[in-house]
Design a protein around this motif. Structure first.
Motif, PDB file in Angstrom:
ATOM      1  N   UNK A 123      -0.071  17.175 -14.569  1.00 51.21           N
ATOM      2  CA  UNK A 123      -0.196  15.962 -15.384  1.00 51.21           C
ATOM      3  C   UNK A 123       1.123  15.529 -16.014  1.00 51.21           C
ATOM      4  N   UNK A 124       1.951  16.492 -16.418  1.00 56.60           N
ATOM      5  CA  UNK A 124       3.153  16.122 -17.170  1.00 56.60           C
ATOM      6  C   UNK A 124       4.450  16.185 -16.368  1.00 56.60           C
ATOM      7  N   UNK A 125       4.485  17.007 -15.330  1.00 56.33           N
ATOM      8  CA  UNK A 125       5.746  17.162 -14.604  1.00 56.33           C
ATOM      9  C   UNK A 125       5.659  16.581 -13.189  1.00 56.33           C
ATOM     10  N   UNK A 126       4.623  16.966 -12.441  1.00 57.48           N
ATOM     11  CA  UNK A 126       4.502  16.449 -11.074  1.00 57.48           C
ATOM     12  C   UNK A 126       4.353  14.928 -11.057  1.00 57.48           C
ATOM     13  N   UNK A 127       3.554  14.419 -11.963  1.00 56.05           N
ATOM     14  CA  UNK A 127       3.275  12.980 -11.939  1.00 56.05           C
ATOM     15  C   UNK A 127       4.546  12.133 -12.105  1.00 56.05           C
ATOM     16  N   UNK A 128       5.587  12.741 -12.641  1.00 52.47           N
ATOM     17  CA  UNK A 128       6.846  12.007 -12.832  1.00 52.47           C
ATOM     18  C   UNK A 128       7.488  11.623 -11.506  1.00 52.47           C
ATOM     19  N   UNK A 129       7.230  12.383 -10.441  1.00 52.07           N
ATOM     20  CA  UNK A 129       7.880  12.056  -9.161  1.00 52.07           C
ATOM     21  C   UNK A 129       7.066  11.078  -8.302  1.00 52.07           C
ATOM     22  N   UNK A 130       5.824  10.775  -8.726  1.00 45.67           N
ATOM     23  CA  UNK A 130       4.943   9.932  -7.901  1.00 45.67           C
ATOM     24  C   UNK A 130       5.593   8.621  -7.480  1.00 45.67           C
ATOM     25  N   UNK A 131       5.991   7.824  -8.458  1.00 46.35           N
ATOM     26  CA  UNK A 131       6.536   6.499  -8.147  1.00 46.35           C
ATOM     27  C   UNK A 131       7.787   6.616  -7.286  1.00 46.35           C
ATOM     28  N   UNK A 132       8.638   7.570  -7.644  1.00 45.40           N
ATOM     29  CA  UNK A 132       9.886   7.743  -6.904  1.00 45.40           C
ATOM     30  C   UNK A 132       9.611   8.057  -5.429  1.00 45.40           C
ATOM     31  N   UNK A 133       8.779   9.058  -5.186  1.00 41.59           N
ATOM     32  CA  UNK A 133       8.500   9.460  -3.794  1.00 41.59           C
ATOM     33  C   UNK A 133       7.709   8.384  -3.059  1.00 41.59           C
ATOM     34  N   UNK A 134       6.753   7.761  -3.755  1.00 36.55           N
ATOM     35  CA  UNK A 134       6.001   6.664  -3.139  1.00 36.55           C
ATOM     36  C   UNK A 134       6.944   5.551  -2.690  1.00 36.55           C
ATOM     37  N   UNK A 135       7.940   5.256  -3.501  1.00 38.46           N
ATOM     38  CA  UNK A 135       8.870   4.167  -3.164  1.00 38.46           C
ATOM     39  C   UNK A 135       9.706   4.502  -1.938  1.00 38.46           C
ATOM     40  N   UNK A 136       9.740   5.806  -1.583  1.00 36.30           N
ATOM     41  CA  UNK A 136      10.431   6.212  -0.360  1.00 36.30           C
ATOM     42  C   UNK A 136       9.454   6.411   0.799  1.00 36.30           C
ATOM     43  N   UNK A 137       8.244   5.926   0.585  1.00 35.08           N
ATOM     44  CA  UNK A 137       7.255   5.983   1.672  1.00 35.08           C
ATOM     45  C   UNK A 137       6.500   7.292   1.769  1.00 35.08           C
ATOM     46  N   UNK A 138       6.712   8.201   0.771  1.00 36.54           N
ATOM     47  CA  UNK A 138       5.977   9.461   0.795  1.00 36.54           C
ATOM     48  C   UNK A 138       4.654   9.232   0.063  1.00 36.54           C
ATOM     49  N   UNK A 139       3.584   9.288   0.813  1.00 34.25           N
ATOM     50  CA  UNK A 139       2.267   9.015   0.229  1.00 34.25           C
ATOM     51  C   UNK A 139       1.241  10.027   0.647  1.00 34.25           C
TER      52      UNK A 139
END
Ligand SMILES: [Fe+2]
Length: 139
Positions: A123-139
């Motif tokens: 909830x506090x650490x992993x979720x921070x990378x969501x937008x970044x990785x999503x923006x690189x097409x990692x979904x």
């Protein structure tokens, strides 16, 4: 408590699957811990615990490889890796010292620690990378 919930989703299918597996393994440990059939389940506990520890190492490595591959913010990467390292070290220590005592109370404490850590970390650490990785097409 031992079920993956939609609010844990980091928006990356492979990682959500890995997180589900972590909850499954902690849930399995909890099932064994609460079994009251008069038999000793120590070997089973050690087996599932080791599986959890090894799967955690694999999963953290998977995330860290993505950070490297897509050049995730170096400060965030550093903090994130420190959290991962801290948990792995703790799991190793628990395996060497606490499980050896073969006491139900200690095992339940270990399980609560692990499930609580995993939930907070997602909830506090992993979720921070969501937008970044999503923006690189990692979904
Ligand atoms: Fe992580």
């Amino acid at each position: 408590m031992f079920d993956w919930k939609p609010e844990y989703s980091v928006g990356i299918a492979a990682i959500d699957t890995q997180h589900k597996r972590l909850f499954e393994l902690v849930g399995q440990l909890h099932e064994i811990a609460r079994t009251n059939d008069g038999f000793d389940h120590y070997d089973e506990i050690v087996k599932v615990f080791n599986e959890l520890r090894d799967y955690t190492v694999y999963h953290f490595g998977y995330e860290e490889k993505l950070f490297e591959q897509y050049n995730y913010d170096s400060h965030e990467t550093k903090i994130h890796k420190l959290e991962h390292g801290g948990f792995v070290n703790k799991m190793i220590k628990i395996g060497q010292e606490d499980l050896d005592k073969n006491e139900k109370k200690i095992l339940l404490n270990v399980i609560m620690f692990a499930v609580d850590w995993i939930e907070k970390h997602i909830l506090h650490t992993d979720k921070k990378y969501s937008d970044f990785l999503n923006s690189h097409g990692v979904r």
